[in-house]
Design a protein around this motif. Structure first.
Motif: not given
Length: 205
Positions: A24-28, A44-45, A49-53, A107-108
């Motif tokens: 579902n696009g979650g970050v863990i 999931n792009q 982006e959220k991980v990078c942020k 690779v994405p």
């Protein structure tokens, strides 16, 4: 959300619970065989982006790696691996190593940098390997660094949760983490080059 998973016998019900979050696009935040990592489903792009942020990284410049379940899965994202390097991977994985390899077109776009390389890990950690297997795809990974003057990386999952509960969807408690990151080995040249000496002793034999 905070979830304790047995490090040696991961409960399938809990693994499936985490996989749904990833789908579902979650970050863990999760344990590895070295330091705790933060990541998501590589497909999931927006999650990437959220991980990078969270880590203060620019996606197009970040040295991101992926966790794979086996060497066969590695080959889905890299150019053909020469036989000597294939043997090197087989001798040292699963283990506390990040191998830099030339990436292929699978690779994405978020992972593509000017060097067209990608960091690959197969961790010796049952929780992560079960997650990847159930997800059916690699997990993006980057180390979870601490601002502590003594400990460079977070090691206590309960403290991680206190700091990141409002930034990520889930923190997995798989026990106390280590404070030594993986050894990074560049396999894009004619000879292996150790970029960073971390955990583990590389077996060349």
């Amino acid at each position: 959300m905070y979830l304790t998973i047995h490090p040696n016998n991961p409960e399938e019900r809990k693994i499936e619970q985490v996989v749904k979050i990833l789908q579902n696009g979650g970050v863990i935040i999760y344990p590895t065989d070295t330091v705790y990592g933060i990541g998501c489903d590589i497909r999931n792009q927006s999650a990437i982006e959220k991980v990078c942020k969270i880590r203060g990284l620019k996606p197009e410049k970040a040295a991101l790696s992926i966790m794979c379940k086996d060497i066969s899965q590695i080959s889905d994202y890299t150019q053909q691996i020469d036989n000597p390097y294939f043997k090197l991977l087989k001798k040292n994985l699963p283990g506390p190593f990040t191998f830099i390899l030339n990436s292929n077109n699978s690779v994405p776009k978020m992972f593509k940098n000017k060097k067209r390389t990608i960091g690959i890990r197969i961790p010796d950690n049952k929780i992560v390997l079960e997650l990847i297997d159930h997800l059916g795809a690699p997990i993006l990974t980057t180390s979870l660094k601490s601002d502590d003057e003594i400990l460079e990386y977070f090691t206590d999952p309960s403290e991680i949760y206190e700091d990141f509960e409002n930034q990520v969807d889930l923190v997995i408690d798989g026990g106390i983490g280590k404070n030594v990151p993986s050894t990074i080995v560049d396999l894009t040249q004619s000879e292996p080059i150790i970029i960073r000496k971390g955990a583990g002793e590389l077996n060349f034999v």
